[in-house]
Design an enzyme around this catalytic site. Sequence first.
Site, short mmCIF file in Angstrom:
data_model
loop_
_atom_site.label_atom_id
_atom_site.label_comp_id
_atom_site.label_asym_id
_atom_site.label_seq_id
_atom_site.Cartn_x
_atom_site.Cartn_y
_atom_site.Cartn_z
N ARG B 51 0.81 -1.20 0.00
CA ARG B 51 0.00 0.00 0.00
C ARG B 51 0.86 1.27 0.00
NH1 ARG B 51 -4.71 -0.13 1.31
NH2 ARG B 51 -4.34 -2.09 2.42
N THR B 52 1.82 1.32 0.91
CA THR B 52 2.65 2.51 1.04
C THR B 52 3.50 2.70 -0.22
OG1 THR B 52 2.71 2.22 3.42
CG2 THR B 52 4.38 3.66 2.47
N LYS B 80 23.89 -8.69 0.46
CA LYS B 80 25.34 -8.90 0.32
C LYS B 80 26.12 -8.17 1.42
CE LYS B 80 24.90 -9.29 -4.70
NZ LYS B 80 25.05 -8.52 -5.93
N ARG B 101 11.57 2.26 3.33
CA ARG B 101 11.00 1.51 4.44
C ARG B 101 12.04 0.50 4.89
NH1 ARG B 101 5.28 -0.80 6.13
NH2 ARG B 101 5.04 1.45 6.04
N HIS B 129 6.37 6.77 10.78
CA HIS B 129 5.77 6.55 9.47
C HIS B 129 5.11 7.88 9.09
CE1 HIS B 129 3.98 4.91 6.05
NE2 HIS B 129 3.08 4.11 6.56
#
Lengths: 307, 307, 307
Positions: B51-52, B80, B101, B129
């Site tokens: 969604r974000t 890595k 995120r 957020h």
Amino acid sequence: MKHIISPLDLSVAELSDVLELAQEIIKEPKKYSNVCNGKKLATLFYEPSTRTRLSFEAAMLNLGGSVLGFSSADSSSAAKGESVADTIRVISSYADICAMRHPKEGAPYVAAEYSTIPVINAGDGGHNHPTQTLTDLLTIKTLKGRLEHLTIGFCGDLKFGRTVHSLINAMVRYPNVKFVLISPLELRIPEYLREEVLIENKIPYKEVQKLEEVLPELDLLYMTRVQKERFFNEEDYIRLKDSYILDMKKMAYAKQDMLVLHPLPRVNEISTEVDNDPRAVYFKQAEFGVYVRMALIMMLLEVHTTC
Amino acid sequence: MKHIISPLDLSVAELSDVLELAQEIIKEPKKYSNVCNGKKLATLFYEPSTRTRLSFEAAMLNLGGSVLGFSSADSSSAAKGESVADTIRVISSYADICAMRHPKEGAPYVAAEYSTIPVINAGDGGHNHPTQTLTDLLTIKTLKGRLEHLTIGFCGDLKFGRTVHSLINAMVRYPNVKFVLISPLELRIPEYLREEVLIENKIPYKEVQKLEEVLPELDLLYMTRVQKERFFNEEDYIRLKDSYILDMKKMAYAKQDMLVLHPLPRVNEISTEVDNDPRAVYFKQAEFGVYVRMALIMMLLEVHTTC
Amino acid sequence: MKHIISPLDLSVAELSDVLELAQEIIKEPKKYSNVCNGKKLATLFYEPSTRTRLSFEAAMLNLGGSVLGFSSADSSSAAKGESVADTIRVISSYADICAMRHPKEGAPYVAAEYSTIPVINAGDGGHNHPTQTLTDLLTIKTLKGRLEHLTIGFCGDLKFGRTVHSLINAMVRYPNVKFVLISPLELRIPEYLREEVLIENKIPYKEVQKLEEVLPELDLLYMTRVQKERFFNEEDYIRLKDSYILDMKKMAYAKQDMLVLHPLPRVNEISTEVDNDPRAVYFKQAEFGVYVRMALIMMLLEVHTTC
């Protein structure tokens, strides 16, 4: 139609054209911002590689084109048993050019045979990764001003590092280039490279185990990672590991205009304190990677600026 | 250059500018459809959040820009062992702005330190957020007409719900806001929020366990999910769970103009029968999320409409 | 607003419009390169399918639109327990049209009920895959010049192959079409298709077990894969498997203008030696898939060329 599967698929003259175009783009990027309008790049990554994939995508977007593709094999038809030959024939209907990374050596070569669009090898196993080599060459040419008359040190895992092999292969084509190969004994460059490339072409080189002793001679230092697992025994690892970590203490021995390159990702083989030294150009190198890919896409699609 | 790591990185005045710009965009979206031509957003999602991510991508595409990135850590260089600092320095060469995120709290803050492009925190662990909070504020301001003089109920898991903490932190900056905190005892808001934010700023609040008893007072009800696993014992869960499910029977007690918000995804804490009630604005809220991200991207890139 | 959930959601007349528009696009693709400027396609793939997803993405990019979405369920909100109904309501704020692939039959139908943007079913379980059928029809119409007066062979797994069922359902609407159904006994077409579609509509058909014996009659041969696991016993499999592999020896029995279609991916049911035969049109078919999706997107978004 041309494909780029190996770094040597471009002649010295063609390479020179690509690098010059890249340098033009660096000067006036806006001039190129619409040359690929309506063109599509397919990024076929059967093996994840964020940096390489995003570099290709940024390049195509910078040229005004668009991008489609996949970033790992799970979400591809390969999982259903489709051959690379079949996939590329379908992708040829979807896009104008493609960049393919594949865990199997030679897969992009097979793709190129069946493709009706240009294929760029974005890395096939431990084999080739031509756009990394182009990136390295553009970095050297732009920041050193030349590709000849250079003493280049390669440090780290020279046995398995494909970026090292490719860059050596590419650099031997320029006059008066010397190599200093710095690695543990078990991670020296492969036999064929020593015999068939360096000795055969009478290229001056030496092999040493410690970075400290050769640093003052170098015009360029190309660092790569040494993984602990590659050493034959713990004792050697402990004795040698610090030799393969570049820090400011070692940088003090280097020339004032020696450049430090690294294909990235870097883990701990370059101490972060080196990042602020103007000789550390590995992040600029990543930036050059976008410009050289822009030039390569333009060349393969045969598009030009109108002005 | 500005980054948005915490919802409080914007002053009340800057926030007001962003919300006003978002409201302008809502009125005339076409006017903004080319302001980011040639600009690239990188979506760096080390943790999936469809969604974000899609909201950011829709925002950038609506502005005429383009998007590149990754949607989970497996396909990133993090696998890595690359540091966030290195990744963002490379991404800075690929894009003009990025939304990150990350499962680790603080990662976007580290990224911002090394980045040469604006970084927007798109969620870091249970921490911040900020664009969800901006979304909530735009929804309230647009649909209630004001951010002050409001009695706001928060219902559900108030202990771990970062959207709740952020919105409380943001709302205490407006005059005459009261909070009604509705949760099981074990899921009350954290101590620091009660002591350092509410009590310290003399904000009126009360804490209750049952939604039914406070519904008539509320101007806004912000619903969140209560996970069964969060309860200390089964008995409490069985006794209380229905209190945290909003249905039409409960909606009957609410004011005719009370708004129901939810950060989504919703599981069963709002009965689907509520969806058709005009007071249920959680899907509109998702739509506002795109507009506020458009405004934020414009502000951070310092682009403007020409007309 | 229209959705495409089943291939039969389009009447014969509407279908004819879509196919004609696709043929116009094939003639002059440039004319359509900006008709979807500013429009966004969401690709919601709860199950990976590179070919179908990329075909949709190529179609939207060819029309000047842009694309957002996800390529597998792991990176979607479904993992957090969100319903398809909620997801599509949110996606409706992010995009102008969506293509959904879902492992559960009927999921795109549910999505269409709640969506405020057109939903195209990109495959739901073993159920429907209408754009594959449109692709098949465009291929037949363009390369054979007609959809009527055809004898069509279907070969392979006719029991589970949804592309076969869909194409039969679509073709019975055209006059004078005959079917030759070639499969092992245990993989014959389902009862309902035989009884309710073929017999009920008095469509001539026959069912045989061996490809060789019927090849000379066919105007079209639609190949599909037979998986070993589908056979009841090893003995049957060994006896029959070669009958379901098309090679040049078998092609010798076919008419000079018989077309070979395959929905791809192909594994080994068509020998690669057949690829160079001009009658093998399965890679062209993949190309037609892009054009027909372009036409379908245009129809659903009600956009037109200005010239």
